[in-house]
Motif scaffolding. Structure first.
Motif, PDB file in Angstrom:
ATOM      1  N   THR A 163       4.742  43.729  61.921  1.00 51.72           N
ATOM      2  CA  THR A 163       5.127  45.076  61.492  1.00 51.72           C
ATOM      3  C   THR A 163       4.744  45.351  60.033  1.00 51.72           C
ATOM      4  O   THR A 163       4.940  46.465  59.551  1.00 51.72           O
ATOM      5  N   ALA A 164       4.197  44.351  59.345  1.00 49.93           N
ATOM      6  CA  ALA A 164       3.991  44.474  57.896  1.00 49.93           C
ATOM      7  C   ALA A 164       3.032  45.588  57.515  1.00 49.93           C
ATOM      8  O   ALA A 164       3.082  46.079  56.387  1.00 49.93           O
ATOM      9  N   ILE A 184       2.767  48.521  59.233  1.00 49.92           N
ATOM     10  CA  ILE A 184       3.179  49.786  59.850  1.00 49.92           C
ATOM     11  C   ILE A 184       3.833  50.668  58.789  1.00 49.92           C
ATOM     12  O   ILE A 184       4.919  50.350  58.298  1.00 49.92           O
ATOM     13  N   ALA A 207       7.657  51.690  59.144  1.00 57.13           N
ATOM     14  CA  ALA A 207       8.670  50.691  58.809  1.00 57.13           C
ATOM     15  C   ALA A 207       8.878  50.633  57.301  1.00 57.13           C
ATOM     16  O   ALA A 207      10.007  50.592  56.804  1.00 57.13           O
ATOM     17  N   ALA A 221      10.712  53.784  56.230  1.00 58.57           N
ATOM     18  CA  ALA A 221      12.107  53.773  56.675  1.00 58.57           C
ATOM     19  C   ALA A 221      12.939  52.886  55.756  1.00 58.57           C
ATOM     20  O   ALA A 221      14.107  53.196  55.471  1.00 58.57           O
ATOM     21  N   MET A 222      12.362  51.795  55.273  1.00 57.29           N
ATOM     22  CA  MET A 222      13.086  50.950  54.315  1.00 57.29           C
ATOM     23  C   MET A 222      13.229  51.661  52.969  1.00 57.29           C
ATOM     24  O   MET A 222      14.283  51.589  52.325  1.00 57.29           O
ATOM     25  N   ARG A 281      16.109  54.005  53.301  1.00 57.82           N
ATOM     26  CA  ARG A 281      17.406  53.333  53.176  1.00 57.82           C
ATOM     27  C   ARG A 281      17.769  53.112  51.712  1.00 57.82           C
ATOM     28  O   ARG A 281      18.884  53.386  51.276  1.00 57.82           O
ATOM     29  N   THR A 282      16.801  52.593  50.977  1.00 54.99           N
ATOM     30  CA  THR A 282      17.056  52.302  49.561  1.00 54.99           C
ATOM     31  C   THR A 282      17.348  53.597  48.806  1.00 54.99           C
ATOM     32  O   THR A 282      18.282  53.663  47.994  1.00 54.99           O
ATOM     33  N   ARG A 306      20.827  55.036  49.646  1.00 55.79           N
ATOM     34  CA  ARG A 306      21.900  54.231  49.059  1.00 55.79           C
ATOM     35  C   ARG A 306      21.972  54.444  47.544  1.00 55.79           C
ATOM     36  O   ARG A 306      23.038  54.681  46.984  1.00 55.79           O
ATOM     37  N   ARG A 318      15.033  58.595  67.784  1.00 53.66           N
ATOM     38  CA  ARG A 318      14.885  57.758  66.591  1.00 53.66           C
ATOM     39  C   ARG A 318      13.621  56.915  66.699  1.00 53.66           C
ATOM     40  O   ARG A 318      13.294  56.405  67.767  1.00 53.66           O
ATOM     41  N   VAL A 319      12.925  56.768  65.584  1.00 50.91           N
ATOM     42  CA  VAL A 319      11.704  55.966  65.551  1.00 50.91           C
ATOM     43  C   VAL A 319      11.972  54.656  64.817  1.00 50.91           C
ATOM     44  O   VAL A 319      11.911  53.568  65.397  1.00 50.91           O
ATOM     45  N   VAL A 320      12.243  54.757  63.543  1.00 51.63           N
ATOM     46  CA  VAL A 320      12.566  53.585  62.720  1.00 51.63           C
ATOM     47  C   VAL A 320      13.704  53.952  61.791  1.00 51.63           C
ATOM     48  O   VAL A 320      13.639  54.984  61.107  1.00 51.63           O
ATOM     49  N   GLY A 321      14.718  53.105  61.733  1.00 49.05           N
ATOM     50  CA  GLY A 321      15.813  53.333  60.806  1.00 49.05           C
ATOM     51  C   GLY A 321      16.405  54.719  61.022  1.00 49.05           C
ATOM     52  O   GLY A 321      16.746  55.098  62.137  1.00 49.05           O
ATOM     53  N   ASP A 322      16.517  55.484  59.928  1.00 53.19           N
ATOM     54  CA  ASP A 322      17.118  56.819  60.014  1.00 53.19           C
ATOM     55  C   ASP A 322      16.084  57.900  60.284  1.00 53.19           C
ATOM     56  O   ASP A 322      16.412  59.079  60.301  1.00 53.19           O
TER      57      ASP A 322
END
Ligand SMILES: [Zn+2]
Lengths: 391, 136
Positions: A143-144, A146, A149, A152-153, A156-157, A160, A202-206
């Motif tokens: 997945t590195a 994509i 992904a 989506a990370m 998240r960061t 937050r 949903r695809v990835v994460g949120d």
């Protein structure tokens, strides 16, 4: 001194009487079809020629941005306009292919090597083969490479650290789907409510599917001319939009986790503002790489149309709507207008040109004077252009 | 049983954990991953004179996210991907071998373990929280 920054010797884009966009043309972005790329591209080029009032035999050079058609796409298409002997160059730089084709055209005009240059982006939905998968190096996770992904990370960061909500992020997609509904060249033509965006799969994460750009095909073209050519060829100077900055760069090592893409956007945009001689808050229009909703929030902060940490609130206040402080992705952006790769960056420039001319019927941002097209591509590379309305 | 990615890791002595291979640059001393990279990721030196370093695989979980649909052909979904700082200045994406995100916290320590794929005769790299991993 960074190679992306300007020296004090003046703006290279002011040479040859200045560099201008004299005409724009598009083929609507759409889901993959059997239509040959030549038909997509010729539709855009013919429209750009007609819009500029230029005859094909005036065009001295063409830069063709594409990722997935294959080798030597340019003349196979352009010969149908007439084999005039013009220079033809293919440009590939992932999502930024069209933007870099345009940058090549600007450089060619600014040097005086040519006075009339075509920049065209055209693409079909391809197999997505990437050089990153051919570097001979193994990766811990398949997945590195994509992007969904990775973003989506980043989302998240971002959520937050900013104390922002998924709903606030999804509102970027609501705005851009709404803009796209008013753009006849957009792939998506339906306004979406926040509830619809959040309820889509949903695809990835949120990130739900309506917060991600579609894949597709299409074409976009602009005619790039010198200020001298505008006079010599008797073009309509009031409909010519001036290129005031063109800046390119690539990613540096991150200083803290996840900041390298944002820093790339920040430094390339800042260098472009320096070259154009304006401040970020003077922008009336901004087209940026919203392949995923979170990017619009991140980059509106990085580019400086709002303060750091303010991206979600800027959107919530309506400041990035058409009619707001700076209309972001008035075209619908990658999420709404679409992201066929090769055309995308040129489609941004066409949208800003249309807006700066006051010709964006149904989605016109009032009193538009300055616009920026900002694009990033896999790898990562960045490119920023600043356009100004004719005086 | 062979590693799925032999240039990246090997089975540790405990028969479950993975050791990662790094190249230590002869010019700047920095670590690069993978060890067969054609240049030092810190200073650009060719790594032809580099020392190969073997270290227990793992690090700090910086972020993680669930992939709800298979984004690549044949990919298992849902699955969880994480960004892990596996050495100073080196962040790699890895597959998290946990049932769901509730087992994870950003900033937690994770370690690399082997996930055996008997039908292919290989083991792949998966990450688990340090404490839970020891119990498996
Ligand atoms: Zn080094």
């Amino acid at each position: 001194m960074s190679h992306t920054q300007q020296s004090n010797s003046g703006n290279w884009l002011d040479a040859n009487g200045g560099v201008f966009i004299a005409g724009i043309g598009l083929h609507p972005y759409q889901f993959p079809t059997e239509t040959p790329y030549t038909e997509l591209g010729l539709t855009a080029v013919r429209a750009a020629l007609a819009d500029s009032g230029l005859a094909w035999d005036r065009v001295q050079s063409a830069h063709v941005g594409t990722t997935s058609i294959g080798m030597a796409a340019g003349r196979v298409m352009l010969r149908h306009l007439g084999s005039t002997g013009l220079a033809v160059t293919q440009v590939e730089n992932a999502s930024a292919s069209g933007s870099f084709a345009f940058r090549q055209a600007c450089m060619e005009v600014a040097t005086g090597m040519s006075n009339v240059v075509l920049a065209v982006g055209v693409d079909k939905h391809g197999d997505g083969r990437r050089a990153a998968n051919k570097d001979g190096l193994e990766r811990l996770s398949e997945t590195a490479t994509i992007p969904a992904a990775k973003f989506a990370m980043m989302a998240r960061t971002y959520l937050r650290e900013r104390g922002a909500s998924v709903e606030e992020m999804a509102n970027a997609a609501v705005k851009n789907h709404g803009n796209a509904a008013r753009n006849p060249f957009a792939q998506f033509r339906k306004p979406r409510t926040l509830e619809q965006v959040l309820a889509s799969p949903r695809v990835v994460g949120d990130l739900t599917v309506q917060q991600c750009c579609p894949r597709g095909e299409g074409a976009a073209a602009v005619m790039v001319v010198s200020g001298n050519a505008i006079r010599h060829l008797g073009l309509d100077a009031r409909r010519c939009v001036r290129v005031k900055a063109s800046v390119a760069g690539s990613e540096r090592p991150e200083m803290q986790y996840g900041d390298s893409a944002v820093e790339l956007v920040r430094t390339s945009a800042q260098a472009a503002f320096d070259q154009a001689g304006i401040a970020p808050k003077e922008l009336d229009l901004l087209e940026l790489h919203d392949a995923f909703s979170v990017e619009e929030l991140l980059y509106s902060e990085a580019i400086g149309v709002c303060e750091p940490g303010e991206g979600a609130r800027y959107l919530a206040r309506g400041d990035s709507q058409i009619g707001g402080r700076c209309a972001i992705n008035a075209s619908g952006g990658l999420i709404g207008m679409g992201h066929p790769l090769g055309p995308t960056g040129i489609g941004q420039l066409a949208e800003i040109t249309r807006q700066l001319r006051g010709e964006a019927d149904g989605r016109q941002h009032p009193n538009a004077r300055w616009g920026m097209a900002h694009m990033i591509g896999l790898g990562s590379v960045s490119v920023a252009h600043v356009l100004s309305a004719s005086a | 049983m062979k590693p799925l990615q032999p240039t990246l890791y090997e089975l540790a002595d405990d028969g479950h954990s993975l050791n990662f291979f790094f190249a230590q640059c002869s010019a700047c001393g920095g670590l690069s991953f993978p060890a067969n990279a054609p240049g030092c990721m810190h200073c650009g030196e060719p790594l032809s004179q580099a020392t190969r370093i073997t270290r227990p695989g793992g690090g700090e979980l910086l972020e993680f996210v669930t992939l709800h649909v298979p984004l690549l052909p044949g990919m298992a979904a849902p699955s969880i991907a994480g960004d892990i700082r596996i050495a100073p200045g080196i962040v790699e994406e890895g597959v998290m071998a946990v049932a769901d995100e509730s087992a994870l916290k950003h900033g937690m320590a994770v370690r690399a373990v082997a996930e055996v794929k008997p039908e292919e005769g290989v083991y792949a790299c998966r990450f688990v929280p340090v404490n839970e991993g020891a119990a498996q």
